[in-house]
Design an enzyme around this catalytic site. Structure first.
Site, mmCIF file in Angstrom:
data_model
loop_
_atom_site.group_PDB
_atom_site.id
_atom_site.type_symbol
_atom_site.label_atom_id
_atom_site.label_comp_id
_atom_site.label_asym_id
_atom_site.label_seq_id
_atom_site.Cartn_x
_atom_site.Cartn_y
_atom_site.Cartn_z
ATOM 1 C CE LYS A 176 10.332 9.216 13.070
ATOM 2 N NZ LYS A 176 10.782 8.447 11.931
ATOM 3 C CD GLU A 251 -1.531 1.982 19.451
ATOM 4 O OE1 GLU A 251 -0.689 0.980 19.949
ATOM 5 O OE2 GLU A 251 -1.525 1.945 18.155
ATOM 6 C CB CYS A 285 0.394 -2.652 18.574
ATOM 7 S SG CYS A 285 -0.871 -1.657 18.112
ATOM 8 C CD GLU A 385 4.602 -5.363 20.520
ATOM 9 O OE1 GLU A 385 3.278 -5.214 20.123
ATOM 10 O OE2 GLU A 385 5.429 -4.573 20.709
#
Length: 477
Positions: A176, A251, A285, A385
């Site tokens: 996906k 992750e 990230c 983040e």
């Protein structure tokens, strides 16, 4: 729809059982964040589409699992060659769909994917698929049907780091792609077909995470989910997948610290640290979004940052002289802007940047690259983040204080230390993070990549990245 030949993409379709499957339902538009133009569209897929893809993957699995690992590696190497041949198309797609600067896509779309494919094939070719322990034969076997759910910030590389080791291990895959950046998935599918991958071993279902992602995570015939994305979304994937007790590799987010020691080469530490903090417009990230500096050197570091930041031109990502393009979407621009405003409100010192678009840019998902100094390590911009070109400079008093700050978030994905090598190594060992670079060490595709704490629980690349997609069986005799 943009009809420019350079941005000509196929009609909306999934890829199921080795072919494009046209879709006549609702579509998801792919928007160029630099211009706001619609450049393509993909299916807004359904749970029924997931069922068809999983059925194809389940049917193809036994034959592919029984294929000799050397033959699987040969097919995968042909995939790598195909990606190299079509690297220019992939680079153009990345620039069009998520605003990646061409100065970056030359690496991320053209050079890195084939290199990653070859390194993973090297690992598989030397891997011990069986081993003898006393009277037991230990056999490593594929997990089964793998659902790979990838993010928008590194579209082709994230496909490679999940799909390629899964295929090498003998699994079949349903991918996906991210709705914001789905275009490389079709190119990858075509490349796998040209490379001789049997029909059904690799499938693509487009759609949203709420529909397609949830259906994959919940599907009883999906044996494993490999997910990269936000920590919030990762929690949801884990919860849904737990109902069928399937394997989950995550992750997730990061808030990585770059610790600059008093014995570091300051200029190298600052320029190298800023390059990783602002790579891909900060949408990484593993970005070094926190720069930890000795309090006595804080002002000198800030001065060096001002100097280094002057090299980061912002503008049209198709211009090869530009280093920073737009963020991936207008929603992302608003999110990052809110964090910049929060940093100012919380009392951090604004060194450069700030809210609003860069000078001369009146449209597009652009933000001003921003640096804050004297940042409180407990503040939002030091804890959460941001996923944009926003750097927080945090002063520390001694080694223990630096390590405490570095480890003081919910994340633990990557990190860096600059300083005398043995001193830096000692600090790196104390950091609760899955990967640490010392003095700007180069990327190693044979080393595992993944996080501690709420940055995830799986590993990609290298032997460990292959092992994620394998079961272990013990046969006594």
């Amino acid at each position: 729809m943009n009809t420019d030949k350079a941005l000509s993409f196929p009609s909306p379709a999934h890829w199921i059982d080795g072919r494009a499957v046209p879709f006549d339902g609702p579509l998801i538009e792919v928007v160029n964040p630099a211009t706001g133009d619609v450049v393509a569209a993909v299916p807004d897929g359904t749970a029924a589409d997931v069922d068809r893809a999983v059925e194809a993957a389940s049917a193809a699995f036994p034959g592919w699992a029984a294929t000799d690992p050397a033959e699987r590696a040969a097919v995968v190497r042909r995939v790598g060659a195909g990606l190299k041949e079509r690297g220019g198309e992939i680079a153009a797609a990345m620039t069009a769909e998520m605003g990646a600067a061409r100065s970056l896509t030359d690496t991320l779309a053209i050079a890195l994917p084939p290199m990653a494919v070859d390194s993973l094939a090297d690992v598989a070719e030397s891997f011990a698929w069986t081993e003898e322990i006393a009277n037991s034969l230990i056999v490593r076997e594929p997990v089964g049907v793998v659902a790979a759910i990838v993010p928008w910030n590194f579209p082709i590389q994230q496909i490679v780091t999940k799909v390629v080791p899964a295929l090498l291990a003998g699994n079949s895959v349903v991918l996906k792609p991210a709705e914001l950046a789905p275009l490389a998935a079709r190119i990858f599918a075509e490349v796998t077909s040209d490379a001789g991958l049997p029909a059904g071993v690799f499938n693509v279902v487009h759609g949203t995470g709420q529909v397609v992602g949830e259906a994959l995570a919940a599907h009883p015939r999906v044996d494993m989910v490999s997910f990269t994305g936000s920590t919030r979304a990762g929690r949801r994937v884990s919860a849904v997948a737990s109902e069928t007790v399937k394997r989950v590799a995550l992750e997730l987010g990061g808030k990585s610290a770059n610790i600059i020691l008093p014995d570091a080469d300051l200029k190298a530490a600052v320029t190298g640290g800023l390059a990783v903090a602002w790579a891909n417009n900060g949408q990484v990230c593993g970005a070094y979004s926190r720069m930890l500096v000795p309090a006595a050197l804080h002002d000198e570091v800030v001065a060096l940052l001002r100097e280094a930041a002057a090299e980061y031109t912002v503008g049209d990502p198709a211009d090869e002289s530009v280093r920073l393009g737009p963020l991936a979407s207008e929603a992302q621009r608003q999110r990052v802007t809110a964090y910049i405003e929060r940093g100012i409100a919380d009392g951090a010192t604004l060194v450069l940047g700030g809210p609003g678009r860069p000078e001369g840019l009146t449209g597009g998902a652009y933000v001003r690259p921003t640096i804050f100094a004297d940042v409180d390590p407990r503040s939002a911009i030091a804890q959460e983040e941001i996923f944009g070109p926003v750097l927080a400079v945090i002063p520390y008093t001694d080694d223990d204080h630096a390590v405490e700050i570095a480890n003081g978030t919910i994340y633990g994905l990557t990190g860096a230390v600059f300083g005398e090598e043995e001193h830096a190594l000692a600090i790196a060992r104390r950091m609760r993070t899955g990967q640490v670079d010392i003095n700007g060490a180069r990327f190693n595709p044979f080393a595992p990549f993944g996080g501690y704490k709420q940055s995830g629980n799986g590993r990609e690349y290298g032997r460990q990245g292959l092992e994620e997609f394998l079961e272990t069986k013990a046969i006594q005799r």
